[in-house]
Design a protein around this motif. Structure first.
Motif, PDB file in Angstrom:
ATOM      1  N   THR A  30       0.832  -1.210   0.000  1.00  8.53           N
ATOM      2  CA  THR A  30       0.000   0.000   0.000  1.00  8.53           C
ATOM      3  C   THR A  30       0.861   1.252   0.000  1.00  8.53           C
ATOM      4  OG1 THR A  30      -1.789  -1.144   1.154  1.00  8.53           O
ATOM      5  CG2 THR A  30      -1.767   1.267   1.298  1.00  8.53           C
ATOM      6  N   VAL A  31       1.852   1.285   0.877  1.00 10.31           N
ATOM      7  CA  VAL A  31       2.740   2.450   0.969  1.00 10.31           C
ATOM      8  C   VAL A  31       3.555   2.590  -0.311  1.00 10.31           C
ATOM      9  CG1 VAL A  31       4.703   3.441   2.209  1.00 10.31           C
ATOM     10  CG2 VAL A  31       2.829   2.386   3.486  1.00 10.31           C
ATOM     11  N   THR A  32       4.052   1.478  -0.833  1.00  3.97           N
ATOM     12  CA  THR A  32       4.851   1.516  -2.054  1.00  3.97           C
ATOM     13  C   THR A  32       4.038   2.082  -3.215  1.00  3.97           C
ATOM     14  OG1 THR A  32       6.233  -0.316  -1.306  1.00  3.97           O
ATOM     15  CG2 THR A  32       6.197   0.120  -3.677  1.00  3.97           C
ATOM     16  N   ARG A  33       2.792   1.659  -3.353  1.00  6.35           N
ATOM     17  CA  ARG A  33       1.930   2.200  -4.423  1.00  6.35           C
ATOM     18  C   ARG A  33       1.764   3.712  -4.274  1.00  6.35           C
ATOM     19  NH1 ARG A  33      -1.404  -2.394  -3.712  1.00  6.35           N
ATOM     20  NH2 ARG A  33      -2.801  -1.116  -2.475  1.00  6.35           N
ATOM     21  N   GLN A  74       0.613   9.024   6.232  1.00  6.33           N
ATOM     22  CA  GLN A  74       0.664  10.470   6.473  1.00  6.33           C
ATOM     23  C   GLN A  74       2.033  11.015   6.113  1.00  6.33           C
ATOM     24  OE1 GLN A  74      -0.616  10.896  10.619  1.00  6.33           O
ATOM     25  NE2 GLN A  74      -2.117  12.381   9.908  1.00  6.33           N
ATOM     26  N   LEU A  75       3.074  10.299   6.514  1.00  7.32           N
ATOM     27  CA  LEU A  75       4.430  10.719   6.200  1.00  7.32           C
ATOM     28  C   LEU A  75       4.672  10.697   4.691  1.00  7.32           C
ATOM     29  CD1 LEU A  75       7.269  11.572   7.087  1.00  7.32           C
ATOM     30  CD2 LEU A  75       7.819   9.135   7.307  1.00  7.32           C
ATOM     31  N   ALA A  76       4.192   9.668   4.017  1.00  8.10           N
ATOM     32  CA  ALA A  76       4.344   9.590   2.557  1.00  8.10           C
ATOM     33  C   ALA A  76       3.654  10.785   1.908  1.00  8.10           C
ATOM     34  CB  ALA A  76       3.764   8.280   2.030  1.00  8.10           C
ATOM     35  N   ASN A  77       2.451  11.117   2.367  1.00  7.10           N
ATOM     36  CA  ASN A  77       1.726  12.263   1.836  1.00  7.10           C
ATOM     37  C   ASN A  77       2.491  13.553   2.096  1.00  7.10           C
ATOM     38  OD1 ASN A  77      -0.535  13.603   0.621  1.00  7.10           O
ATOM     39  ND2 ASN A  77      -1.197  14.172   2.671  1.00  7.10           N
ATOM     40  N   ALA A  78       3.014  13.702   3.297  1.00  6.33           N
ATOM     41  CA  ALA A  78       3.796  14.890   3.635  1.00  6.33           C
ATOM     42  C   ALA A  78       5.058  14.975   2.778  1.00  6.33           C
ATOM     43  CB  ALA A  78       4.154  14.880   5.112  1.00  6.33           C
TER      44      ALA A  78
END
Length: 85
Positions: A30-33, A74-78
């Protein structure tokens, strides 16, 4: 256990850094995508294994293993909106 993709630059990391417990594999995917929408795929393993202040000094992989998918997303979005966080 699954493994995440490994690049030549990641060869310096220990093999166990790329092992993903079955329960965490879906979260890593999920995070990788999410990251693939704005990061070069070659740097995603580095991002996953770099200590982050926003995660209390943990790496995103450690946070995922601890069950904190929402924090990592959240961190990925930031990161997407301010890569210098």
């Amino acid at each position: 256990m699954d493994r995440i993709a490994m690049t030549e630059r990641d060869a310096a990391l220990p093999e166990e850094a790329f092992r993903v417990e079955d329960g965490v594999a879906q979260d890593v995917e999920t995070v990788t995508r999410e990251l693939e929408s704005f990061l070069d795929p070659d740097v995603i393993p580095d991002w996953l294994h770099t200590e982050q202040h926003a995660l209390g000094g943990r790496t995103p992989m450690q946070a995922l293993r601890d069950g904190h998918l929402a924090e990592v997303l959240q961190l990925a979005n930031a990161t997407e909106h301010d890569p210098y966080i």
